[in-house]
Design a protein around this motif. Structure first.
Motif, mmCIF file in Angstrom:
data_model
loop_
_atom_site.group_PDB
_atom_site.id
_atom_site.type_symbol
_atom_site.label_atom_id
_atom_site.label_comp_id
_atom_site.label_asym_id
_atom_site.label_seq_id
_atom_site.Cartn_x
_atom_site.Cartn_y
_atom_site.Cartn_z
ATOM 1 N N SER A 1 -27.665 6.060 17.598
ATOM 2 C CA SER A 1 -27.094 7.388 17.392
ATOM 3 C C SER A 1 -25.596 7.358 17.636
ATOM 4 N N SER B 1 -22.513 10.615 18.236
ATOM 5 C CA SER B 1 -22.197 12.039 18.231
ATOM 6 C C SER B 1 -20.713 12.203 18.513
ATOM 7 N N ALA C 1 -28.501 10.413 14.126
ATOM 8 C CA ALA C 1 -29.445 9.653 14.938
ATOM 9 C C ALA C 1 -30.626 9.240 14.076
#
Length: 134
Positions: free
Chosen positions: A83, A85, A97
């Motif tokens: 993932s 972010s 993700a």
């Protein structure tokens, strides 16, 4: 054409030239090598920050009024949980993700003068930049 030089019109010369070009092209496309190690980045701009960890690396890029992040696996191959972010201070995180073989992302935000925080994960190992680019 230069004086004293003859143009070769034999089919053999053409075939040899074509073979050399084909071999050179194959060398550029062939398996993992130096060219692929320095492949184009999935994000525009320059690297603003990077965080290395045992299973991968989180890279943050800055350019053109945008901030972009990607998480890259240390050993590309089989799909695994990954993932990335990216969040501006006071905003919602943009997340990519899933199960990837090479990288998660890219994800992009327009920070508008605010700090950003990036977080990356590969195979359960997670690292973050903290608030940067303030």
């Amino acid at each position: 054409m230069l004086p004293g030089h003859r143009r070769s019109r034999s089919p053999g010369a053409l075939a040899r030239g074509l073979a050399v070009l084909t071999a050179a092209s194959a060398a550029l496309v062939a398996g993992p090598g130096v060219q692929q190690a320095h492949a184009a980045s999935p994000c525009p701009g320059r690297v603003a920050d990077s965080v290395s960890f045992p299973t991968g690396e989180l890279r943050v890029y800055r350019g053109g009024g945008k901030v972009c992040a990607v998480t890259v696996a240390r050993n590309p191959g089989p799909r695994r949980a990954m993932s990335v972010s990216l969040q501006t201070r006071g905003g919602r995180a943009v997340v990519d993700a899933g199960r990837f073989g090479r990288h998660a992302g890219p994800v992009t935000v327009h920070p508008l003068g605010r700090c950003v925080r990036a977080t990356g994960s590969v195979s359960g190992v997670t690292r973050s930049t903290g608030w940067i680019l303030c």
